[in-house]
Design an enzyme around this catalytic site. Structure first.
Site, PDB file in Angstrom:
ATOM      1  N   ASP A 143       0.901  -1.202  -0.042  1.00 23.05           N
ATOM      2  CA  ASP A 143      -0.088   0.135  -0.139  1.00 23.05           C
ATOM      3  C   ASP A 143       0.916   1.357  -0.048  1.00 23.05           C
ATOM      4  O   ASP A 143       0.373   2.326  -0.044  1.00 23.05           O
ATOM      5  CB  ASP A 143      -0.992   0.129   1.221  1.00 23.05           C
ATOM      6  N   ASP A 465     -10.955  -6.304  11.158  1.00 27.33           N
ATOM      7  CA  ASP A 465     -10.792  -7.890  11.405  1.00 27.33           C
ATOM      8  C   ASP A 465     -12.008  -8.106  12.065  1.00 27.33           C
ATOM      9  O   ASP A 465     -12.764  -8.926  11.834  1.00 27.33           O
ATOM     10  CB  ASP A 465      -9.424  -8.393  11.863  1.00 27.33           C
TER      11      ASP A 465
END
Length: 765
Positions: A143, A465
């Site tokens: 990223d 998550d």
């Protein structure tokens, strides 16, 4: 006889869920609960007798909250279970040809905060696991769009062609080179001459790789337009096109070759929100769906190397071992850490959560912890247990609305959801599908689709998550966790206090955000298939940020009462004082007993206790304030990457670690430190005030007068000083070991305002 033995082995389970006797812990938990309830009854019964109702009322509110949290904890930890796997039985029972393919996702976001050598060791450990290489594909998501990361992956793949065969030939147990080739490792004299020669050769090659990456990171990276690095020319990490490179490709019929190795840097544009790690994971899911489309996906943080070479086999024990395997959505391995600081001075390794995790495992299954987790792709694609909707009911138009306009992705999703390619046979060559993969990695691809809302990793929280895991459990799925020996994965915990605070803030902020989404655990219990006790477990995590407000208030009460001459604790000559002493003593014993059972040292237990309070009132408080600011539209939450630190290849210790025994806290100008310094200063001021009053009292002449001075509150203030003792040291140190003067002045001003408020309050009564 041999046949009977073989048959008996065949009938043994591949995995076992073992329930543990938890009666002693339950008894202690109920004793603490009864004392907490007695304390609340005492508060209500004697409320009207108080001259100053404010501290009594605030104490009642805080203690009510602590009691509520304790009830949640009891529900979560009531049952305890662990799962054991047996890979040696798996290899006798299941042919390698029956193993499902696995797409491995490694994510990194910044080559500075997450050094490339750490990421590359994680990559090497995963390429070298004991699993058929033709059934693996490794995707590295960058990223940061860094040519250094790409260069490191290219060079690492070259080294892997030597490292992977070496590991498998000699059954090397530690397959991350930086751990295998530490400063003290040498081949043994009784090892074969061939092994010793290869060992020296591989170590030299790794040293060369380390130097290449280190040198490349110390100077601007040349991006020659004529080379493979030309795509990085003129790019900015937040504004660049998609870059996908197939570094290595597994050839059919060559099981000794490397798995597929693919580099991805998704498109970014200032016009589009990129959703941080969740967005990167969704791009990985789409790109891998187009290229390899494995039915299982493993996601690993860049610093979590595979410590157990059989980790994939342990996962397959759960894939093949559960009787109703379709109900198990994901298989989690716990996060553990290598070279942890002695006695965990920052309290960030979360050893005390062991029994919480085992308790959740006995309900609907463990939480998704963001790394070290095997997912069923069909579950990430939105499937529910026993859901056959996908290929038979979903039309092409429906697939278009859910998965987007890519024909290749829609076709691969239909195959996964109908389980028509569960063994992933006849896999295409990824290099032939780069154009299709680039299209699904564009920053605008998700518009008009269900990515991030119904399929993939969900958006709306910095802890994507747990949010995704709640949604999976809310659809009725279960999960499993196992902790093999040796541990499956090891990572690096924050080694400085500022980076630890950053991590703690992101956790509390992200968990609190979940309460304001449609995935609120209580809503999913009512509208979905989330079990009630599982919802309580998630709810207790989401309330960590709120806990900080009550803890900060409770930590301020002793100082307030000493300065104003009031009380929030009964006097030591009152019987009710035994209730408070009972809560403190039994609760402390309970926590110490839990830690002792885990083999935790006394000092580490103390660090966990004090840093639990400190982190709650610093990082936890700012996590709470960040979410509240977002809700009233004052600011947006920001995803902050936790800095990973890597020791030099020669194994030298860092200066901050004095011979590995004493770790000194370092500080920066982060405002998160301010609340801790304020608590320290106001309790110091209160103790000075209380001691001056105590010295004016004649002990022998007026013992009852001494008892009236609030000794209980003074003991509490001393306790808070002990908890914030590192902050006290920081007030008198210089450099990075001292608290910045600007922070001290801000904290001093706030402490002065608090003292003035206390004095004004005392004048009102």
């Amino acid at each position: 006889m041999a046949t009977k033995i073989q048959d008996s082995t065949y009938n043994l389970p591949l995995q076992e869920t073992i329930l543990h006797n938890n009666n002693k812990a339950r008894a202690l938990e109920l004793v603490v609960l009864s004392l907490l309830v007695s304390l609340l009854v005492y508060r209500v019964a004697y409320f009207k007798d108080q001259d100053q109702f404010l501290p009594w009322f605030l104490a009642f509110l805080c203690e009510s909250w602590f009691t509520f949290n304790w009830i949640l904890s009891i529900f979560v930890k009531w049952n305890q279970c662990t799962t054991t796997t047996y890979p040696e039985r798996l290899l006798k029972r299941v042919s390698e040809s029956e193993f499902p393919a696995v797409d491995v996702f490694v994510t990194t976001a910044d080559p500075i905060l997450e050094p490339c050598i750490i990421t590359m060791n994680t990559v090497l450990s995963l390429l070298a696991v004991d699993y058929p290489t033709d059934k693996l594909a490794l995707y590295l998501s960058d990223d940061g769009c860094s040519p250094l990361t790409f260069y490191s992956l290219v060079e690492t793949t070259k080294f892997a062609r030597l490292w992977v065969p070496f590991c498998k030939k000699y059954n090397v147990q530690v397959r991350a080179p930086f751990r295998y080739f530490n400063s003290t490792s040498t081949p043994l004299d009784n090892d074969s001459f061939e092994f010793q020669q290869e060992w020296k050769k591989i170590k030299k090659e790794y040293g060369d790789l380390y130097k290449k990456i280190e040198v490349a990171g110390q100077r601007p990276f040349p991006c020659d337009r004529e080379s493979d690095f030309g795509v990085f020319s003129g790019v900015h990490r937040s504004n660049h096109p998609t870059i996908i490179k197939v570094i290595s490709e597994n050839k059919e019929g060559t099981p000794n070759d490397l798995p597929h190795v693919i580099y991805i840097s998704r498109e970014k544009s200032p016009k589009h929100h990129h959703h941080y790690k969740a967005g990167a994971m969704n791009v990985l899911a789409r790109v891998s769906g187009v290229m390899t489309n494995a039915p299982l996906m493993l996601n690993v943080d860049c610093d979590m190397y595979a410590n157990n070479p059989q980790v994939f086999l342990h996962a397959m024990c759960m894939v093949f071992g559960f009787k109703n395997e379709d109900n198990i959505a994901f298989f989690q391995f716990p996060q553990a850490f290598y070279d942890g600081l002695k006695d965990d001075p920052f309290g960030n390794q979360l050893a005390h959560l062991y029994y919480v995790i085992n308790g959740i495992a006995s309900i609907q299954g463990t939480v998704y912890a963001g790394s070290n987790c095997f997912h069923r792709r069909k579950v990430i694609y939105g499937s529910s247990p026993n859901d056959r909707l996908k290929s038979d009911i979903m039309s092409n138009e429906d697939l278009h609305k859910v998965f987007g306009k890519s024909v290749e992705l829609r076709e691969s999703a239909a195959r996964i959801l109908s389980e028509s390619n569960s063994k992933n046979e006849n896999r295409n060559r990824p290099s032939n599908l780069i154009d299709a993969a680039v299209r699904v990695a564009s920053s605008s691809y998700e518009y008009g689709t269900s990515w991030g809302t119904q399929v993939g990793w969900l958006y709306g929280s910095a802890t994507e998550d747990l949010l995704t895991g709640i949604d999976i459990h809310g659809r009725g799925w279960r999960s499993a966790i196992t902790s093999p020996d040796p541990l499956a994965f090891l990572g690096c915990a924050p080694s400085t206090y500022p980076s630890s605070l950053t991590q703690q803030k992101r956790w509390t902020m992200g968990l609190f955000e979940i309460l304001f989404t449609d995935k609120n655990p209580l809503l999913l219990t009512i509208k979905g298939n989330l079990w009630f006790r599982q919802a309580l477990a998630y709810f207790s995590f989401c309330l960590w940020a709120v806990y900080s407000v009550f803890e900060l208030c409770y930590a301020s009460l002793p100082a307030y009462c000493i300065i104003t001459g009031s009380h929030f604790l009964p006097k030591i000559n009152e019987r009710a004082f035994l209730i408070f002493m009972g809560v403190f003593v039994i609760y402390s014993f309970y926590n110490f007993w839990e830690c002792i059972r885990l083999g935790v040292s006394l000092r580490m237990w103390w660090n966990l206790q004090r840093m639990g309070r400190v982190n709650s009132m610093t990082a936890g408080l700012f996590g709470f304030l960040s979410v509240m600011s977002k809700l009233i539209c004052l600011s947006n939450t920001v995803f902050e990457v936790t800095q990973k630190e890597h020791k030099s290849n020669d194994g030298d210790n860092d200066d901050d670690n004095d011979n590995g025994n004493v770790v000194r806290f370092t500080y920066d100008k982060s405002p998160m430190i301010v609340p801790g310094v304020v608590i320290l200063l106001i309790n110091m001021a209160a103790l000075v005030n209380g001691m001056s009053r105590l010295l004016k009292t004649g002990y022998s002449e007026n013992w009852l007068g001494v008892l009236e001075l609030g000794l209980g509150e003074m003991f509490c203030s001393v306790g808070w000083l002990l908890c914030f003792s590192e902050f006290l040291k920081g007030l008198f140190r210089n450099g990075k070991y001292g608290i910045p003067s600007s922070t001290i002045w801000k904290s001093g001003a706030l402490a002065w305002l608090f003292v003035q408020f206390c004095r004004r309050s005392s004048q009102l009564y």
